[in-house]
Motif scaffolding. Structure first.
Motif, PDB file in Angstrom:
ATOM      1  N   ASP A 110       0.868  -1.181   0.000  1.00  0.00           N
ATOM      2  CA  ASP A 110       0.000   0.000   0.000  1.00  0.00           C
ATOM      3  C   ASP A 110       0.901   1.226   0.000  1.00  0.00           C
ATOM      4  OD1 ASP A 110      -1.915   1.930   0.377  1.00  0.00           O
ATOM      5  OD2 ASP A 110      -2.385   1.375   2.433  1.00  0.00           O
ATOM      6  N   GLY A 111       1.258   1.690  -1.215  1.00  0.00           N
ATOM      7  CA  GLY A 111       2.214   2.785  -1.326  1.00  0.00           C
ATOM      8  C   GLY A 111       1.744   4.064  -0.671  1.00  0.00           C
ATOM      9  N   VAL A 112       0.489   4.432  -0.882  1.00  0.00           N
ATOM     10  CA  VAL A 112      -0.040   5.650  -0.275  1.00  0.00           C
ATOM     11  C   VAL A 112      -0.040   5.522   1.242  1.00  0.00           C
ATOM     12  CG1 VAL A 112      -2.034   7.172  -0.097  1.00  0.00           C
ATOM     13  CG2 VAL A 112      -1.432   6.169  -2.307  1.00  0.00           C
ATOM     14  N   GLY A 113      -0.506   4.348   1.734  1.00  0.00           N
ATOM     15  CA  GLY A 113      -0.508   4.127   3.178  1.00  0.00           C
ATOM     16  C   GLY A 113       0.895   4.135   3.754  1.00  0.00           C
ATOM     17  N   LEU A 114       1.849   3.585   2.996  1.00  0.00           N
ATOM     18  CA  LEU A 114       3.233   3.553   3.447  1.00  0.00           C
ATOM     19  C   LEU A 114       3.802   4.964   3.589  1.00  0.00           C
ATOM     20  CD1 LEU A 114       5.628   1.724   4.144  1.00  0.00           C
ATOM     21  CD2 LEU A 114       6.240   1.721   1.722  1.00  0.00           C
ATOM     22  N   ALA A 115       3.346   5.867   2.726  1.00  0.00           N
ATOM     23  CA  ALA A 115       3.808   7.258   2.809  1.00  0.00           C
ATOM     24  C   ALA A 115       3.131   8.012   3.947  1.00  0.00           C
ATOM     25  CB  ALA A 115       3.556   7.969   1.479  1.00  0.00           C
ATOM     26  N   LEU A 116       1.880   7.670   4.249  1.00  0.00           N
ATOM     27  CA  LEU A 116       1.105   8.449   5.219  1.00  0.00           C
ATOM     28  C   LEU A 116       1.221   7.935   6.649  1.00  0.00           C
ATOM     29  CD1 LEU A 116      -2.200   9.023   3.179  1.00  0.00           C
ATOM     30  CD2 LEU A 116      -0.440  10.721   3.702  1.00  0.00           C
ATOM     31  N   LEU A 117       0.957   6.627   6.857  1.00  0.00           N
ATOM     32  CA  LEU A 117       0.818   6.125   8.228  1.00  0.00           C
ATOM     33  C   LEU A 117       2.128   6.115   9.014  1.00  0.00           C
ATOM     34  CD1 LEU A 117      -0.973   4.973  10.436  1.00  0.00           C
ATOM     35  CD2 LEU A 117      -0.639   2.710   9.453  1.00  0.00           C
ATOM     36  N   PRO A 118       3.199   5.454   8.540  1.00  0.00           N
ATOM     37  CA  PRO A 118       4.433   5.469   9.338  1.00  0.00           C
ATOM     38  C   PRO A 118       4.977   6.876   9.549  1.00  0.00           C
ATOM     39  CG  PRO A 118       4.537   3.757   7.646  1.00  0.00           C
ATOM     40  CD  PRO A 118       3.345   4.609   7.336  1.00  0.00           C
ATOM     41  N   THR A 119       4.881   7.712   8.521  1.00  0.00           N
ATOM     42  CA  THR A 119       5.367   9.086   8.663  1.00  0.00           C
ATOM     43  C   THR A 119       4.548   9.844   9.709  1.00  0.00           C
ATOM     44  OG1 THR A 119       6.002   9.067   6.335  1.00  0.00           O
ATOM     45  CG2 THR A 119       5.913  11.203   7.427  1.00  0.00           C
TER      46      THR A 119
END
Length: 475
Positions: A214-223
């Motif tokens: 989940d590229g979008v989720g990977l950019a949003l959630l951990p950050t």
């Protein structure tokens, strides 16, 4: 009550399945990774001063040896569910332990503050994956009818590890030097790798190689999570750091809000599946996980500081004074698991929270915990409470979802626990700092802060009171 009726009622209850010895061995092996991760979160705290002296750096720099590790754990934990689905739980667990061992060796050989922090961040990647992946593997192999008792067995060392961290850390720093705070992980990790390669069943057949990240989720959630944790850590330091922390909190909140919109609208499997919270059982377990991390475990930050700054003992002595808490937790955790399987989580977790609050109460008195016996007794009671809380909370998480959802549930639980602990710790740190500036002395300041810890603890009773009375599961 008629004894015959009582016997029929008892006989009509489903008897818990017997724990397979192979399953116990599996859990015992996987728990080694969780012990390493939990122990490493607290063992280094007593060595920050010697690290700063040995590497000729400042405490402001070396504090990120601890804070950076927690930030990395919060960053990578949401990845655990997707990694297990894509590559298989056993493979991911072995890789995370290997990375943790390598990073521990590099940390022990660090030549500067910057290199140590960098290696520590790498260590956090392995530590952030070991515990949720291991828990997920245990839950999937145990099933809902046995998870409470198995968790009760394997969470004894996990519950005791962070409590014993300052004790072991003080001994290592005093007798071997601060580098052994990291090097001690190598032999334990190698043993875990060897045993897991042999005893953990392969789950290659359950992998889904078609799943894309989940590229979008990977950019949003951990950050967003990393910014939130960083902001909370900075906000408690005052001065210009308060402004920096406020900006980081705003950025983190914006990223997390964006992730919520994305996760609920995407057709793919999100990085952290928020749809799990559609179920009442998981929502209650998740809320309680967050509050327990925020209210109860954050008090562990206060206790060593209290003994050092109020009682005037050394760091090693402070760690040793926490031993009764570890003993109480170790004695009760297995029993709590069996009681959870038999009676359901509500009664057990409510009793555990009540005992934890009771054990914290003497430290909230204006004069602190007077005498020599009261602190020991209070910490033992507190340990009993903590030991009773963990198994029903973990069991409630897994029995509220299906077997295939275990990796996603583990990822969510880990994130909630770590972020909750960060929130609670940051809030208590702000309260303590303000109280130390305003109060007549450290004893009064700590008593004021512990009273806030009691308030936070009382809040955890609300979702716990809504837990089911009987053990349930989806299988």
């Amino acid at each position: 009550m008629d004894p015959t009726v009582a016997r029929r009622d008892t006989a009509s209850r489903p008897r818990p399945e017997r724990l397979d010895p192979a399953l116990v061995r599996l859990g015992s092996v996987l728990v080694l990774g969780a012990v390493l991760a939990q122990l490493d979160a607290t063992i280094v705290n007593v060595g920050l001063g010697p690290m700063a002296d040995g590497l000729d750096t400042s405490m402001a720099t070396v504090q990120w040896v601890s804070a950076g590790y927690l930030l990395t754990v919060a960053f990578v934990a949401p990845l655990s569910g997707w990694l297990q689905t894509r590559y298989g739980g056993k493979r991911v667990w072995l890789a995370s332990v290997g990375l943790f061992i390598a990073a521990s060796a590099l940390s022990g050989l660090a030549w500067s503050g910057g290199s140590l922090i960098a290696f520590r961040l790498l260590q956090g990647v392995g530590g952030g994956l070991m515990q949720p992946v291991g828990q997920s593997l245990v839950a999937r192999h145990a099933g809902p009818q046995r998870i409470g008792r198995l968790v009760g067995i394997i969470t004894v060392p996990v519950s005791v590890a962070p409590i014993l961290g300052p004790v072991l850390g003080g001994i290592l720093v005093q007798w071997a030097g601060w580098r052994w705070l990291f090097l001690v992980n190598i032999p334990v990790g190698l043993i875990a790798l060897a045993l897991a390669a042999r005893l953990v069943p392969s789950d290659a057949g359950e992998r889904d190689t078609s799943v894309r990240p989940d590229g979008v989720g990977l950019a949003l959630l951990p950050t967003g999570l990393a910014a939130l944790v960083y902001g909370l850590a900075q906000y408690g330091q005052g001065d210009d750091s308060g402004l920096t922390g406020g900006v980081a909190l705003a950025v983190g909140a914006a990223f997390l809000a964006g992730y919520v919109v994305h996760a609920l609208g995407t057709s793919r499997t999100p990085l952290l599946d928020l749809r799990l919270f559609a179920g009442r059982g998981f929502t209650l377990a998740g809320l309680n996980t967050f509050l327990l991390g925020a209210a109860l475990y954050s008090s562990m930050m206060l206790l060593p500081l209290y003994f050092v700054q109020v009682e005037g003992v050394s760091a090693l002595q402070a760690g040793l004074m926490l031993a009764p808490q570890a003993l109480g937790s170790a004695l009760v955790t297995p029993l709590a698991g069996r009681l959870t399987d038999r009676h359901g989580p509500r009664t057990v977790v409510l009793a555990g929270i009540a005992l934890t609050v009771l054990g914290t109460l003497p430290f909230a008195l204006d004069g602190g915990a007077p005498g020599e016996l009261l602190p020991v007794a209070a910490l033992f009671v507190r340990g009993v409470g903590l030991g009773a809380v963990v198994p029903p909370n973990v069991a409630a998480t897994y029995t509220s979802v299906g077997r295939s959802q275990a990796p996603a549930a583990t990822s969510a639980r880990t994130v909630l626990n770590r972020v909750g602990g960060s929130v609670g710790t940051a809030l208590l740190a702000v309260i303590l700092q303000s109280a130390l500036a305003d109060a007549a002395g450290p004893a009064s300041a700590y008593a004021h802060t512990f009273r806030w810890a009691l308030v936070f603890g009382a809040l955890t009773l609300l979702p716990a009171a809504l837990y089911p009375r009987r053990a349930t599961g989806k299988g």
